[in-house]
Scaffold this active site. Structure first.
Site, PDB file in Angstrom:
ATOM      1  N   HIS A  87       0.818  -1.217   0.000  1.00 39.68           N
ATOM      2  CA  HIS A  87       0.000   0.000   0.000  1.00 39.68           C
ATOM      3  C   HIS A  87       0.850   1.264   0.000  1.00 39.68           C
ATOM      4  O   HIS A  87       0.344   2.345  -0.280  1.00 39.68           O
ATOM      5  CB  HIS A  87      -1.073  -0.031   1.102  1.00 39.68           C
ATOM      6  CG  HIS A  87      -0.620   0.291   2.492  1.00 39.68           C
ATOM      7  ND1 HIS A  87      -0.307  -0.661   3.423  1.00 39.68           N
ATOM      8  CD2 HIS A  87      -0.470   1.473   3.119  1.00 39.68           C
ATOM      9  CE1 HIS A  87       0.019  -0.091   4.565  1.00 39.68           C
ATOM     10  NE2 HIS A  87      -0.060   1.216   4.409  1.00 39.68           N
ATOM     11  N   ASP A 223       1.156  -7.656   2.222  1.00 42.56           N
ATOM     12  CA  ASP A 223       1.257  -6.206   1.981  1.00 42.56           C
ATOM     13  C   ASP A 223       2.725  -5.758   1.857  1.00 42.56           C
ATOM     14  O   ASP A 223       3.254  -5.083   2.729  1.00 42.56           O
ATOM     15  CB  ASP A 223       0.560  -5.461   3.120  1.00 42.56           C
ATOM     16  CG  ASP A 223       0.262  -4.005   2.765  1.00 42.56           C
ATOM     17  OD1 ASP A 223       0.869  -3.489   1.806  1.00 42.56           O
ATOM     18  OD2 ASP A 223      -0.568  -3.385   3.463  1.00 42.56           O
ATOM     19  N   SER A 685       3.958   2.534   8.160  1.00 50.65           N
ATOM     20  CA  SER A 685       3.694   1.508   7.157  1.00 50.65           C
ATOM     21  C   SER A 685       4.959   1.176   6.388  1.00 50.65           C
ATOM     22  O   SER A 685       5.639   2.066   5.896  1.00 50.65           O
ATOM     23  CB  SER A 685       2.626   1.990   6.178  1.00 50.65           C
ATOM     24  OG  SER A 685       1.375   1.924   6.777  1.00 50.65           O
TER      25      SER A 685
HETATM   26  N1  ARG Z   1      -4.646   0.540   7.333  1.00 48.37           N
HETATM   27  C1  ARG Z   1      -3.360   0.518   6.711  1.00 48.37           C
HETATM   28  C2  ARG Z   1      -2.583   1.755   7.061  1.00 48.37           C
HETATM   29  O1  ARG Z   1      -3.121   2.808   7.215  1.00 48.37           O
HETATM   30  C3  ARG Z   1      -3.440   0.512   5.231  1.00 48.37           C
HETATM   31  C4  ARG Z   1      -3.863  -0.767   4.705  1.00 48.37           C
HETATM   32  C5  ARG Z   1      -4.030  -0.731   3.218  1.00 48.37           C
HETATM   33  N2  ARG Z   1      -4.975  -1.756   2.858  1.00 48.37           N
HETATM   34  C6  ARG Z   1      -6.216  -1.498   2.446  1.00 48.37           C
HETATM   35  N3  ARG Z   1      -7.048  -2.489   2.325  1.00 48.37           N
HETATM   36  N4  ARG Z   1      -6.606  -0.303   2.133  1.00 48.37           N
HETATM   37  O2  ARG Z   1      -1.373   1.719   7.132  1.00 48.37           O
END
Ligand code: ARG
Length: 750
Positions: A87, A223, A685
């Site tokens: 992501h 991811d 992230s």
């Molecule tokens: N919640 C994660 C973050 O903010 C991002 C995950 C991305 N995945 C998704 N299904 N949008 O770091």
């Protein structure tokens, strides 16, 4: 003995207020030697403080980068190979995708270095060193009470310190304030601008579970994506060039595929973006009642509007996939935050600390004098701004960051203004010049300055129209402005709303897109051509896109002014409040709010009691009662009718054959994701999860639903970091994608 008693006392006090624990905290690497190292070693760390952060010799920090200022990456080979989240690479991956060659959907693996794809605009930043410059800064500020003078002096001294720190180098530096302006730290950085995409799994691996699983455990998402950092032949950062060579990092993380057990030491280094851990009970109440629900309300409509058109056409789907994911991510975030601030009784817990603070300062007349106004000023600010928060949120969500044209039109109008004023300024100079050759020089300078501005406009326009669908955008304008009109008090409407005939925003949008040259690529090109020919643009100030954009941005910047006085007092209040509780709890180590500077969090591999609410929602029980998930659960979640839960055929084949190679655990299972009790937030992230030996065991990518209030109050019992098990990452690279050559680059610990 005495020390132990006071320590016990302090600890029990902490439990009553903070529920603080060893694993809470986003620590600054330069302070771990004095604050954390003993505790870390007790918990299982085998390294010294210098092996984590050192200015003079290579250390872990030299393998950690801020990726583009919005994510974290880690270097995992001596050839600049960088691992981050899928992501985080999403925008880059998307930019190379077309309906014919949809690498977002199919994945991408560079067979050789020459296949790697340079990502325009992407950069990574290494931390060279950090320094506490509080004393130097404060020395210059003593006695300056006037706010403007103070700000001016602060700017000057920062500039001076930065110049001194970077002189004679290619480094850059910035100074940020901590604890609401109580302390100042300087960060010296080295930035590389040639970053290339090396590999990415298909979306069905990298975003498996989609928005349904987002912000939740149990999880089965691969991811991750991979990039490579390049440098000039001289070893220094360089703009993209085929002559550049892979970065030779000072340090790269060895990769440990031996696996982890519950209780193992785990730490994460990275660049958390922002937290609000000292937010008052009044601020929390405002977040629950107003901010969260309002963001969700606008984004609901935005997402529905986008999805409708994305589902109808693959090209639109690709164009808007990154924008959609970004909007959806924090749409769900705010739902979780609102819910969990209540479930976790955060207001009451904040109140407790505030009461303790009041008791503490009331016990001493000096303290009373100093700290008494703090909480009052804070609460006054929220009282004043409660009703305005709805409108302000709309300005941001439905205006400034609503339809794409708003920011585009604002920037366009700025550039057009700059072109006009440059022309006028230069013409006056030319006029005033007496010497002929001077006149000639000035004319040349005028031409090149104007040319530069026009070319900036050209780039802006190209970027804007790359991911742009006129029909979708027109619907966004009609829908979002209409919602704004209906939900927000008239006093907080942008002025142009008053001229919308019968508040018919569908008609408004239709006209806007028909008449404004900013809404169509071809028309915008013609406008730029006119500029190049030196022609005047007629009535551009009356352009309805520019009018709307200036209205929204004007409100955005202006609303801050309206409460400037109360805001200033509130900020001073927070500064005093935090200063006070630090004095009140002398045995406790404090850490400042996240602000995109490098931090370290440590704790251990650990499961948690998943809530009944989440248990009711899961598609597979895999991971509910332990700290990891497996391929079994991933397969169980498959749903052929839901694109979020599609599994690539090749992955299923490998599963059926149990062809996991060296990446299986001791029971022959392939682990996908795992949990630690580390303290992270957005911006982290892509961060490396590192074991007690300094080896990479995973890549952090998310948090869990039960702790969605965590940015405001760390949830000691249930807050977890969700990471991709490094063995799953390597399995996908090696077995799924056949990119063995990348594994060969790494230092693999077996
Ligand atoms: N919640 C994660 C973050 O903010 C991002 C995950 C991305 N995945 C998704 N299904 N949008 O770091």
């Amino acid at each position: 003995m005495k020390k132990i008693v006071s320590l016990l006392l302090a600890v029990s006090m902490l439990l009553a207020t903070f529920s603080a624990s060893a694993n809470e905290g986003m620590w600054l690497p330069m302070f771990i030697k004095s604050l954390n190292i003993e505790d870390m070693q007790k918990q299982g760390l085998k390294l010294s403080a210098e092996e984590i952060y050192s200015v003079n010799s290579s250390s872990l920090k030299d393998a950690i980068v801020s990726m583009g200022g919005f994510c974290t990456g880690e270097i995992i080979s001596n050839q600049g190979l960088m691992l981050t989240n899928h992501h985080c690479g999403y925008g880059a991956i998307q930019s190379f995708s077309t309906p014919k060659n949809n690498i977002l959907k199919n994945g991408f693996w560079a067979k050789t270095k020459s296949d790697e794809k340079a990502v325009e605009g992407l950069f990574v930043t290494f931390l060279v060193r950090m320094e506490d410059v509080t004393a130097e800064v404060n020395k210059e500020l003593v006695g300056i009470t006037d706010e403007k003078d103070r700000a001016q002096k602060l700017k000057e001294i920062q500039k001076e310190l930065i110049e001194k720190a970077t002189k004679g180098t290619h480094y850059t530096a910035y100074i940020k304030d901590f604890y609401y302006g109580s302390e100042f730290y300087m960060f010296v950085n080295e930035t590389f601008n040639d970053v290339r995409l090396v590999g990415a799994p298909p979306e069905s691996v990298g975003k498996y579970g989609g928005d349904t699983d987002n912000w939740m455990w149990p999880r089965h998402t691969g991811d991750f994506s991979m990039f490579r950092v390049y440098m000039g032949k001289d070893g220094k950062p360089a703009e993209y060039s085929t002559e550049n060579v892979p970065l030779k990092p000072k340090h790269h993380l060895p990769v440990n595929i031996k696996g982890v057990k519950e209780g193992d030491f785990a730490m994460i280094m990275g660049y958390p973006g922002s937290t609000d851990r000292y937010l008052s009970s009044y601020g929390v109440q405002q977040a629950i009642d107003i901010k969260g629900p309002t963001v969700v309300e606008v984004r609901d409509l935005k997402l529905k509007t986008m999805k409708n058109r994305m589902d109808a056409k693959e090209q639109v789907d690709i164009q808007y996939s990154a924008k959609y994911a970004q909007t959806a991510n924090y749409w769900k975030y705010y739902q979780g935050q609102t819910e969990q601030l209540q479930t976790n009784k955060v207001v009451a817990r904040k109140k407790q600390l505030e009461d303790q603070f009041v008791k503490w300062y009331s016990a001493d007349p000096e303290r009373q004098k100093k700290y008494r106004a703090a909480l009052e000023d804070i609460s006054t600010y929220y009282k004043l701004t409660n009703e305005y928060t709805v409108g302000n949120t709309y300005v941001m969500e439905a205006g400034v960051r609503g339809p794409d044209f708003v920011l585009f039109a604002f920037r366009t109008s700025r550039l057009l203004g700059a072109i006009e004023s440059t022309k006028a300024k230069m013409d006056a100079k030319i006029e005033a010049a007496t010497d002929k050759s001077e006149k000639k020089e000035l004319k040349k300078a005028r031409k090149s300055a104007v040319k530069g501005l026009i070319s900036r406009l050209e780039t802006l326009s190209e970027e804007h129209f790359k991911n742009y669908n006129k029909i979708l955008e027109e619907e966004l304008v009609a829908n979002l402005f209409d919602l704004y009109y209906k939900k927000v008090n008239k006093e907080q409407h942008p002025p142009f709303f008053a001229n919308v005939n019968e508040a018919d925003f569908k008609e408004y949008a239709r006209k806007l897109f028909k008449t404004s040259p900013l809404m169509k690529k071809g028309k915008m090109k013609r406008l730029i051509r006119k500029l190049k020919l030196g022609m005047k643009l007629k009535k551009i100030d009356e352009d309805q896109a520019i009018v709307a954009a200036n209205d929204f941005l004007g409100m955005y910047f202006g609303s801050a002014k309206k409460f400037a006085e109360a805001e200033k007092k509130m900020e001073e209040g927070y500064k005093l409040f935090v200063e006070g509780i630090r004095l009140m709890l002398p045995e406790k180590s404090f850490y400042p709010n996240a602000n995109s500077t490098q931090r370290l969090t440590y704790g251990s591999v650990l499961s948690y009691p998943v809530s009944d609410r989440v248990k009711k929602m899961v598609r597979s029980k895999d991971g509910l009662d332990t700290f990891f998930t497996t391929m079994e659960g991933l397969i169980e979640k498959e749903d052929k009718n839901n694109p979020e839960f599609e599994i690539p055929a090749r992955l299923k084949e490998l599963y059926e054959a149990k062809d996991y190679g060296q990446y299986a655990d001791e029971n022959g299972k392939l682990r996908v994701n795992f949990l630690t009790n580390n303290d992270i937030t957005g911006g982290n992230s892509g961060s490396p999860v590192i074991d007690g030996n300094g080896y990479l065991i995973g890549t952090a990518f998310d948090g869990n639903w039960e702790a969605m209030s965590g940015d405001i109050s760390f949830e000691n019992k249930v807050q977890r970091t969700i990471s991709v098990d490094i063995r799953y990452t390597l399995f996908i690279i090696d077995k799924y994608a056949g990119a063995r050559h990348l594994i060969d680059e790494m230092t693999v610990i077996k």
